[in-house]
Design a protein around this motif. Structure first.
Motif, PDB file in Angstrom:
ATOM      1  N   ILE A 130       0.841  -1.210   0.000  1.00 34.33           N
ATOM      2  CA  ILE A 130       0.000   0.000   0.000  1.00 34.33           C
ATOM      3  C   ILE A 130       0.864   1.243   0.000  1.00 34.33           C
ATOM      4  O   ILE A 130       0.619   2.195  -0.753  1.00 34.33           O
ATOM      5  CB  ILE A 130      -0.938  -0.006   1.225  1.00 34.33           C
ATOM      6  N   GLN A 131       1.891   1.242   0.836  1.00 33.84           N
ATOM      7  CA  GLN A 131       2.772   2.403   0.927  1.00 33.84           C
ATOM      8  C   GLN A 131       3.450   2.692  -0.412  1.00 33.84           C
ATOM      9  O   GLN A 131       3.619   3.847  -0.812  1.00 33.84           O
ATOM     10  CB  GLN A 131       3.816   2.174   2.019  1.00 33.84           C
ATOM     11  N   GLU A 132       3.815   1.639  -1.112  1.00 31.90           N
ATOM     12  CA  GLU A 132       4.446   1.811  -2.428  1.00 31.90           C
ATOM     13  C   GLU A 132       3.480   2.444  -3.421  1.00 31.90           C
ATOM     14  O   GLU A 132       3.844   3.333  -4.190  1.00 31.90           O
ATOM     15  CB  GLU A 132       4.934   0.460  -2.942  1.00 31.90           C
ATOM     16  N   ARG A 133       2.233   2.006  -3.377  1.00 26.94           N
ATOM     17  CA  ARG A 133       1.222   2.577  -4.282  1.00 26.94           C
ATOM     18  C   ARG A 133       0.938   4.043  -3.943  1.00 26.94           C
ATOM     19  O   ARG A 133       0.790   4.874  -4.835  1.00 26.94           O
ATOM     20  CB  ARG A 133      -0.084   1.780  -4.191  1.00 26.94           C
ATOM     21  N   VAL A 134       0.880   4.357  -2.658  1.00 26.78           N
ATOM     22  CA  VAL A 134       0.662   5.752  -2.245  1.00 26.78           C
ATOM     23  C   VAL A 134       1.835   6.615  -2.692  1.00 26.78           C
ATOM     24  O   VAL A 134       1.664   7.733  -3.185  1.00 26.78           O
ATOM     25  CB  VAL A 134       0.451   5.854  -0.724  1.00 26.78           C
ATOM     26  N   GLY A 135       3.046   6.092  -2.526  1.00 21.66           N
ATOM     27  CA  GLY A 135       4.228   6.827  -2.972  1.00 21.66           C
ATOM     28  C   GLY A 135       4.213   7.066  -4.462  1.00 21.66           C
ATOM     29  O   GLY A 135       4.566   8.150  -4.932  1.00 21.66           O
ATOM     30  N   ASP A 136       3.790   6.057  -5.222  1.00 29.57           N
ATOM     31  CA  ASP A 136       3.674   6.227  -6.676  1.00 29.57           C
ATOM     32  C   ASP A 136       2.692   7.349  -7.005  1.00 29.57           C
ATOM     33  O   ASP A 136       2.949   8.172  -7.888  1.00 29.57           O
ATOM     34  CB  ASP A 136       3.203   4.916  -7.325  1.00 29.57           C
ATOM     35  N   TYR A 137       1.572   7.367  -6.300  1.00 29.11           N
ATOM     36  CA  TYR A 137       0.551   8.389  -6.558  1.00 29.11           C
ATOM     37  C   TYR A 137       1.101   9.793  -6.265  1.00 29.11           C
ATOM     38  O   TYR A 137       0.902  10.726  -7.046  1.00 29.11           O
ATOM     39  CB  TYR A 137      -0.681   8.113  -5.694  1.00 29.11           C
ATOM     40  N   LEU A 138       1.805   9.931  -5.141  1.00 23.89           N
ATOM     41  CA  LEU A 138       2.363  11.236  -4.780  1.00 23.89           C
ATOM     42  C   LEU A 138       3.414  11.699  -5.789  1.00 23.89           C
ATOM     43  O   LEU A 138       3.621  12.903  -5.964  1.00 23.89           O
ATOM     44  CB  LEU A 138       2.980  11.184  -3.383  1.00 23.89           C
ATOM     45  N   ASN A 139       4.059  10.748  -6.429  1.00 23.81           N
ATOM     46  CA  ASN A 139       5.075  11.083  -7.422  1.00 23.81           C
ATOM     47  C   ASN A 139       4.514  11.221  -8.830  1.00 23.81           C
ATOM     48  O   ASN A 139       5.256  11.268  -9.816  1.00 23.81           O
ATOM     49  CB  ASN A 139       6.188  10.028  -7.408  1.00 23.81           C
ATOM     50  N   SER A 187       6.216  12.837   0.169  1.00 24.32           N
ATOM     51  CA  SER A 187       6.962  13.333  -0.986  1.00 24.32           C
ATOM     52  C   SER A 187       7.658  14.599  -0.524  1.00 24.32           C
ATOM     53  O   SER A 187       7.672  14.923   0.667  1.00 24.32           O
ATOM     54  CB  SER A 187       6.010  13.639  -2.146  1.00 24.32           C
ATOM     55  N   GLU A 188       8.253  15.334  -1.452  1.00 24.62           N
ATOM     56  CA  GLU A 188       8.940  16.575  -1.085  1.00 24.62           C
ATOM     57  C   GLU A 188       7.967  17.578  -0.479  1.00 24.62           C
ATOM     58  O   GLU A 188       8.336  18.362   0.389  1.00 24.62           O
ATOM     59  CB  GLU A 188       9.615  17.193  -2.305  1.00 24.62           C
ATOM     60  N   ASP A 189       6.722  17.560  -0.903  1.00 24.37           N
ATOM     61  CA  ASP A 189       5.761  18.574  -0.488  1.00 24.37           C
ATOM     62  C   ASP A 189       4.634  18.064   0.391  1.00 24.37           C
ATOM     63  O   ASP A 189       4.031  18.848   1.122  1.00 24.37           O
ATOM     64  CB  ASP A 189       5.133  19.226  -1.730  1.00 24.37           C
ATOM     65  N   LEU A 190       4.316  16.773   0.317  1.00 24.29           N
ATOM     66  CA  LEU A 190       3.114  16.269   0.969  1.00 24.29           C
ATOM     67  C   LEU A 190       3.390  15.067   1.860  1.00 24.29           C
ATOM     68  O   LEU A 190       4.304  14.288   1.610  1.00 24.29           O
ATOM     69  CB  LEU A 190       2.087  15.840  -0.082  1.00 24.29           C
ATOM     70  N   ASN A 191       2.571  14.951   2.909  1.00 19.19           N
ATOM     71  CA  ASN A 191       2.466  13.725   3.688  1.00 19.19           C
ATOM     72  C   ASN A 191       1.075  13.149   3.443  1.00 19.19           C
ATOM     73  O   ASN A 191       0.092  13.890   3.437  1.00 19.19           O
ATOM     74  CB  ASN A 191       2.597  14.000   5.195  1.00 19.19           C
ATOM     75  N   MET A 192       0.987  11.836   3.259  1.00 18.77           N
ATOM     76  CA  MET A 192      -0.320  11.208   3.083  1.00 18.77           C
ATOM     77  C   MET A 192      -0.390   9.967   3.949  1.00 18.77           C
ATOM     78  O   MET A 192       0.542   9.160   3.956  1.00 18.77           O
ATOM     79  CB  MET A 192      -0.572  10.853   1.623  1.00 18.77           C
ATOM     80  N   SER A 193      -1.491   9.821   4.689  1.00 16.18           N
ATOM     81  CA  SER A 193      -1.657   8.700   5.606  1.00 16.18           C
ATOM     82  C   SER A 193      -2.961   7.976   5.323  1.00 16.18           C
ATOM     83  O   SER A 193      -3.999   8.609   5.084  1.00 16.18           O
ATOM     84  CB  SER A 193      -1.675   9.199   7.064  1.00 16.18           C
ATOM     85  N   LEU A 194      -2.909   6.641   5.369  1.00 10.65           N
ATOM     86  CA  LEU A 194      -4.096   5.810   5.264  1.00 10.65           C
ATOM     87  C   LEU A 194      -4.556   5.476   6.676  1.00 10.65           C
ATOM     88  O   LEU A 194      -3.789   4.927   7.476  1.00 10.65           O
ATOM     89  CB  LEU A 194      -3.784   4.527   4.487  1.00 10.65           C
ATOM     90  N   ILE A 195      -5.808   5.807   6.997  1.00  9.61           N
ATOM     91  CA  ILE A 195      -6.340   5.616   8.335  1.00  9.61           C
ATOM     92  C   ILE A 195      -7.510   4.635   8.275  1.00  9.61           C
ATOM     93  O   ILE A 195      -8.455   4.828   7.515  1.00  9.61           O
ATOM     94  CB  ILE A 195      -6.840   6.946   8.948  1.00  9.61           C
ATOM     95  N   ARG A 196      -7.445   3.592   9.095  1.00  9.13           N
ATOM     96  CA  ARG A 196      -8.563   2.656   9.208  1.00  9.13           C
ATOM     97  C   ARG A 196      -9.449   3.082  10.378  1.00  9.13           C
ATOM     98  O   ARG A 196      -8.955   3.355  11.475  1.00  9.13           O
ATOM     99  CB  ARG A 196      -8.055   1.231   9.449  1.00  9.13           C
ATOM    100  N   THR A 197     -10.759   3.143  10.145  1.00  7.88           N
ATOM    101  CA  THR A 197     -11.706   3.486  11.202  1.00  7.88           C
ATOM    102  C   THR A 197     -12.874   2.507  11.175  1.00  7.88           C
ATOM    103  O   THR A 197     -13.129   1.847  10.165  1.00  7.88           O
ATOM    104  CB  THR A 197     -12.254   4.921  11.050  1.00  7.88           C
ATOM    105  N   GLU A 198     -13.592   2.448  12.281  1.00  2.70           N
ATOM    106  CA  GLU A 198     -14.709   1.510  12.386  1.00  2.70           C
ATOM    107  C   GLU A 198     -15.887   1.925  11.511  1.00  2.70           C
ATOM    108  O   GLU A 198     -16.560   1.090  10.914  1.00  2.70           O
ATOM    109  CB  GLU A 198     -15.162   1.408  13.843  1.00  2.70           C
ATOM    110  N   ASP A 199     -16.146   3.214  11.478  1.00  2.63           N
ATOM    111  CA  ASP A 199     -17.295   3.696  10.712  1.00  2.63           C
ATOM    112  C   ASP A 199     -17.102   5.171  10.402  1.00  2.63           C
ATOM    113  O   ASP A 199     -16.113   5.792  10.800  1.00  2.63           O
ATOM    114  CB  ASP A 199     -18.603   3.463  11.474  1.00  2.63           C
ATOM    115  N   SER A 200     -18.080   5.750   9.696  1.00  5.61           N
ATOM    116  CA  SER A 200     -17.977   7.152   9.295  1.00  5.61           C
ATOM    117  C   SER A 200     -18.031   8.091  10.495  1.00  5.61           C
ATOM    118  O   SER A 200     -17.484   9.192  10.453  1.00  5.61           O
ATOM    119  CB  SER A 200     -19.101   7.492   8.304  1.00  5.61           C
ATOM    120  N   GLY A 201     -18.701   7.651  11.581  1.00  2.00           N
ATOM    121  CA  GLY A 201     -18.764   8.480  12.781  1.00  2.00           C
ATOM    122  C   GLY A 201     -17.396   8.691  13.400  1.00  2.00           C
ATOM    123  O   GLY A 201     -17.067   9.795  13.858  1.00  2.00           O
TER     124      GLY A 201
END
Length: 475
Positions: A130-139, A187-201
């Motif tokens: 997942i981290q590799e895919r996120v890094g690809d997207y940021l690049n 990336s040089e400009d952005l941080n992106m994090s994937l967060i797991r949560t139980e629900d939308s609340g």
């Protein structure tokens, strides 16, 4: 995690089912095959993470199964279960990258330990994927929706969202909210994090928590439940971050926040700025640039348009100044991620116009990093004065959030912590090298009240100023 049991003895299947039901090892789905041929079908269809494989079976034995798995390029962590304690069997199995070779009768404690270890490895690999895919997207690379499905399944991610923040701004999740950071990528400009949560609340509660942090720039995607929505959720988090262009804060993605039209008034202001520049009226340039950005804010002009407008305007003022632009922000000066806030862009624009007004050579123009270095030098010499981010921003023509971010990145210390460090070190020097009164030392180091100075000093050094002076005199 999915487990495939491949053994021709039904008693083995029954024993393992019973033990897996009564012991928690992290297996969420169990599949059964009684020979290698059945195993290959299940491997293709169910894509299990771990396989327990017998060696001696009818139709297709374990070693032939391993050969065909290897030839097909199927990835599955395998443990051999065999009644044959022979080196040749083990040697051949290990050639196919089998993780372990355990003898029957099955020792559950030993097997459960091995399963937990393999589950941990599989989860780590899923996070890395997942981290590799996120890094690809940021690049700037294209990421397919299907790239996330298998990893999300391995990690049992059913509800999630992405957070996007500016580079250098670490995001720490509060303990009281049941949310888990799966991975973070920068990336040089952005941080992106994937967060797991139980629900939308929970996702909404997390956003409300960060809304109380005034100085942060954070973009929240919409809450998602399907893994194929991951690329769209990443885009949403970036778009949400852009909503903080005019006012820092925490934003949830909303479509069509910014206006897409330009106004005649901005062109008129640009013309007046050019006239003031040609007349050498620096103060009027400052005033008119302020008005221009007030107009941008009021009309909710898109950040990318504002940056392209500034870029084009500077080129219009001086076509030969492109070298300066490249030095200031590199070849990607017009990238939509260069400036997250209007204040930083406005100050950069003013600084470049003034550079041109003063006939600076392109190579003499200051980068944001250069300006922050000058601010640090200013602190070292003027630590008794007002050093607030607002004051420094106005004095050096650089956004206050830009100062804070670059200062931490360049010097590995927070801006406010560095000011405190300089003031305390100079206070300690004055205590030991002079006979100045406490109120004089407080004033010389930027404190208006002696009592507040003493409290800060004690918190920093562990002793009061008078105790510190006595300790130094006696040493």
């Amino acid at each position: 995690m999915k487990l495939l049991i491949v053994d021709d003895q039904n008693s083995v299947h029954m024993f393992l089912d019973k033990m897996l039901e009564s012991h928690t090892v992290g297996i969420s789905g169990v599949f059964h095959a009684y020979n290698g041929k059945e195993a290959l079908v299940l491997l293709e269809r169910e894509k299990p993470d771990i396989m327990l494989l017998d060696v001696k079976m009818p139709v297709m034995d374990g070693l032939e199964t391993l050969r065909q798995i290897n030839a097909a390029g199927i990835q599955v962590r395998t443990i051999i279960l065999s009644a044959y304690n022979e080196f040749e069997y083990a040697r051949k199995a290990l050639l196919f990258h089998v993780k372990d070779y355990l003898l029957k009768p099955i020792d559950w404690e030993e097997l459960s330990d091995k399963l937990r270890m393999l589950i941990c490895q599989a989860r780590e690999d899923a996070v890395s994927a997942i981290q590799e895919r996120v890094g690809d997207y940021l690049n700037g690379q294209k990421v397919a929706s299907r790239d996330f499905a298998l990893s999300f399944e391995k990690l049992d991610i059913k509800g999630y969202g992405f957070l996007c923040s500016r580079s250098g701004e670490g995001i720490k999740l509060p303990d009281e909210i049941p949310a888990q950071m799966i991975c973070a990528c920068s990336s040089e400009d952005l941080n992106m994090s994937l967060i797991r949560t139980e629900d939308s609340g929970v996702w909404d509660a997390l956003r409300e928590h960060f809304c109380r942090e005034d100085a942060l720039f954070i973009g929240f995607s919409l809450y998602q439940e399907r893994p194929e929505q991951a690329p769209e959720a990443m885009r949403q988090s970036i778009e949400a971050l852009k909503q903080g262009f005019y006012e820092p804060g925490t934003y949830r993605y909303e479509p069509d926040v910014f206006s897409q039209t330009s106004s005649q008034l901005e062109m008129e202001l640009a013309g007046r700025i050019q006239d003031a520049y040609l007349n050498g009226d620096v103060q009027n340039v400052k005033l008119l640039v302020e008005r221009l950005f007030t107009l941008f804010r009021r009309t909710k002009t898109p950040p990318q348009y504002v940056q392209e407008f500034c870029y084009s305007f500077l080129l219009h003022l001086n076509k030969d100044f492109i070298t300066t632009f490249q030095q200031l922000k590199g070849s990607s000066f017009t990238s939509e991620f260069n400036y997250y806030d209007a204040a930083s862009l406005k100050n950069a624009l003013l600084r470049m116009i003034i550079n041109m007004q003063c006939d600076f050579e392109p190579e003499e123009a200051s980068t944001d990093s250069d300006v922050v270095c000058r601010i640090k030098q200013y602190i070292d010499l003027h630590y008794n004065q007002d050093l607030s981010l607002e004051t420094m921003s106005k004095h050096f023509f650089i956004g206050k959030y830009q100062i804070s971010r670059i200062f931490k990145k360049k010097f590995e210390i927070n801006y406010s912590d560095y000011i405190l460090k300089v003031r305390m070190e100079n206070a300690a020097l004055l205590l030991t090298a002079t006979s100045c009164k406490l109120y004089e030392i407080a004033h010389k180091t930027g404190f208006e009240e002696t009592s507040y100075f003493s409290n800060v000093f004690k918190k920093y050094y562990g002793v009061t100023p008078n105790e510190y002076r006595k300790m130094e005199e006696s040493s």
